[in-house]
Enzyme design. Sequence first.
Site, mmCIF file in Angstrom:
data_model
loop_
_atom_site.group_PDB
_atom_site.id
_atom_site.type_symbol
_atom_site.label_atom_id
_atom_site.label_comp_id
_atom_site.label_asym_id
_atom_site.label_seq_id
_atom_site.Cartn_x
_atom_site.Cartn_y
_atom_site.Cartn_z
ATOM 1 N N ASN A 9 37.279 42.468 40.713
ATOM 2 C CA ASN A 9 38.734 42.610 40.728
ATOM 3 C C ASN A 9 39.306 41.194 40.685
ATOM 4 O O ASN A 9 39.284 40.494 41.687
ATOM 5 C CB ASN A 9 39.152 43.342 42.011
ATOM 6 C CG ASN A 9 40.663 43.373 42.199
ATOM 7 O OD1 ASN A 9 41.423 43.033 41.286
ATOM 8 N ND2 ASN A 9 41.101 43.778 43.381
ATOM 9 N N TRP A 10 39.786 40.809 39.508
ATOM 10 C CA TRP A 10 40.254 39.429 39.348
ATOM 11 C C TRP A 10 41.635 39.199 39.967
ATOM 12 O O TRP A 10 42.108 38.072 40.013
ATOM 13 C CB TRP A 10 40.273 39.050 37.861
ATOM 14 C CG TRP A 10 38.912 38.725 37.317
ATOM 15 C CD1 TRP A 10 37.741 38.660 38.025
ATOM 16 C CD2 TRP A 10 38.577 38.415 35.957
ATOM 17 N NE1 TRP A 10 36.709 38.319 37.185
ATOM 18 C CE2 TRP A 10 37.195 38.164 35.913
ATOM 19 C CE3 TRP A 10 39.317 38.334 34.769
ATOM 20 C CZ2 TRP A 10 36.529 37.833 34.730
ATOM 21 C CZ3 TRP A 10 38.654 38.005 33.593
ATOM 22 C CH2 TRP A 10 37.287 37.747 33.569
ATOM 23 N N LYS A 11 42.301 40.286 40.352
ATOM 24 C CA LYS A 11 43.652 40.170 40.929
ATOM 25 C C LYS A 11 44.551 39.361 39.979
ATOM 26 O O LYS A 11 44.378 39.450 38.762
ATOM 27 C CB LYS A 11 43.570 39.580 42.336
ATOM 28 C CG LYS A 11 42.571 40.346 43.209
ATOM 29 C CD LYS A 11 42.624 40.000 44.657
ATOM 30 C CE LYS A 11 41.585 40.847 45.396
ATOM 31 N NZ LYS A 11 41.603 40.655 46.832
ATOM 32 N N HIS A 95 44.512 50.002 46.072
ATOM 33 C CA HIS A 95 44.045 48.757 46.702
ATOM 34 C C HIS A 95 44.971 48.403 47.865
ATOM 35 O O HIS A 95 46.190 48.589 47.778
ATOM 36 C CB HIS A 95 44.007 47.618 45.672
ATOM 37 C CG HIS A 95 43.291 46.416 46.191
ATOM 38 N ND1 HIS A 95 43.895 45.517 47.031
ATOM 39 C CD2 HIS A 95 42.013 45.993 46.017
ATOM 40 C CE1 HIS A 95 43.007 44.576 47.347
ATOM 41 N NE2 HIS A 95 41.868 44.842 46.741
ATOM 42 N N GLU A 97 46.183 45.703 48.826
ATOM 43 C CA GLU A 97 47.284 44.787 48.497
ATOM 44 C C GLU A 97 48.452 45.549 47.870
ATOM 45 O O GLU A 97 49.617 45.192 48.064
ATOM 46 C CB GLU A 97 46.776 43.656 47.580
ATOM 47 C CG GLU A 97 45.938 42.655 48.368
ATOM 48 C CD GLU A 97 44.882 41.922 47.550
ATOM 49 O OE1 GLU A 97 44.940 41.922 46.309
ATOM 50 O OE2 GLU A 97 43.977 41.332 48.186
ATOM 51 N N GLU A 164 37.085 49.295 51.648
ATOM 52 C CA GLU A 164 37.454 47.890 51.795
ATOM 53 C C GLU A 164 38.208 47.698 53.115
ATOM 54 O O GLU A 164 39.427 47.914 53.165
ATOM 55 C CB GLU A 164 38.359 47.466 50.638
ATOM 56 C CG GLU A 164 37.702 47.557 49.287
ATOM 57 C CD GLU A 164 38.291 46.572 48.291
ATOM 58 O OE1 GLU A 164 37.541 45.750 47.775
ATOM 59 O OE2 GLU A 164 39.503 46.600 48.065
ATOM 60 N N GLY A 170 39.358 38.813 51.381
ATOM 61 C CA GLY A 170 39.828 37.446 51.172
ATOM 62 C C GLY A 170 39.788 36.590 52.431
ATOM 63 O O GLY A 170 40.344 35.494 52.463
ATOM 64 N N SER A 209 35.104 40.198 50.954
ATOM 65 C CA SER A 209 34.330 38.953 51.090
ATOM 66 C C SER A 209 32.853 39.108 50.718
ATOM 67 O O SER A 209 31.975 38.574 51.381
ATOM 68 C CB SER A 209 34.479 38.394 52.505
ATOM 69 O OG SER A 209 35.838 38.055 52.760
ATOM 70 N N GLY A 230 36.322 40.383 44.850
ATOM 71 C CA GLY A 230 37.510 39.616 44.464
ATOM 72 C C GLY A 230 37.132 38.172 44.190
ATOM 73 O O GLY A 230 36.625 37.824 43.114
ATOM 74 N N GLY A 231 37.343 37.308 45.182
ATOM 75 C CA GLY A 231 37.154 35.862 45.028
ATOM 76 C C GLY A 231 35.862 35.454 44.331
ATOM 77 O O GLY A 231 35.874 34.636 43.396
HETATM 78 P P1 PGA Z 1 37.537 39.572 48.218
HETATM 79 O O1 PGA Z 1 38.445 40.765 47.644
HETATM 80 O O2 PGA Z 1 36.165 39.772 47.641
HETATM 81 O O3 PGA Z 1 38.194 38.305 47.727
HETATM 82 O O4 PGA Z 1 37.529 39.697 49.688
HETATM 83 C C1 PGA Z 1 37.946 42.060 47.531
HETATM 84 C C2 PGA Z 1 39.007 42.994 47.018
HETATM 85 O O5 PGA Z 1 40.173 42.867 47.425
HETATM 86 O O6 PGA Z 1 38.724 43.907 46.212
#
Ligand code: PGA
Length: 248
Positions: A9-11, A95, A97, A164, A170, A209, A230-231
Amino acid sequence: MRKPFIAANWKMNKTLSEMKDFFTVFIPLTVNKSNADIVIAPPFTLLNPASEIIKGTKIILAAQDVFYEEKGAYTGEISPLMLVDTGCQYVIIGHSERRQYFGETDEIVNKKIIASKKAGLGIIFCIGESLQEREAGRTFEVLQKEIQKGLNEIEPSKLVIAYEPIWAIGTGKTATTEQAQEAHSFIRKQLIKLYGNIASELCIIYGGSVTPENIDSLMACEDVDGVLVGGASLKPESFARIVDFKQS
Ligand code: PGA
């Protein structure tokens, strides 16, 4: 047998040239090397060019969000059909967010899942508790509610559940393997209640993470069938190592 499902997930990250640089390194590192489903969710602006670049590879394209109407006067929104049109096969829905910053409720999430399934998209449905909810001992209650409401009237084909924990996203704080396995096993039981035996075939993936350092131990958990990253998915070498996790 559940096939591992490893998703990026590149956000809100990457321009066109940054994406091209990513794939130039990532594709040779992963090509023919993995049995997993490899899924990448770039921002909307990159879906069309990504679709061209990954043609002929086993990478699957996903979007990070969608709107539930088919078309019309909804400025700024993207419909399920438009995603299919770009070559997307999956969409991430619910998600944390989106829930936290954009006011998405379980009801909205449910409508998005219904509309996306109607258009033939696979769903990566995200659920998870906040730190406050975990500390108050409410984790299972939250997961149960999100599953019940989010999956109301949804049949289980092409459905992936992403657990999640919000406190792990993050933050560099990963759930321990025990916490992840406990939550995944609870989710599997809820899915069995909803869908019966077919639930044993659904992928439940972990997000929060995930890194090249913790991927192997997470994937060793019985009910962890993949990850949503994500990251650590932004760098080709690190995402390639995650895709190439070592099976214990
Ligand atoms: P993260 O994000 O790996 O940066 O913690 C995961 C996500 O939000 O899908």
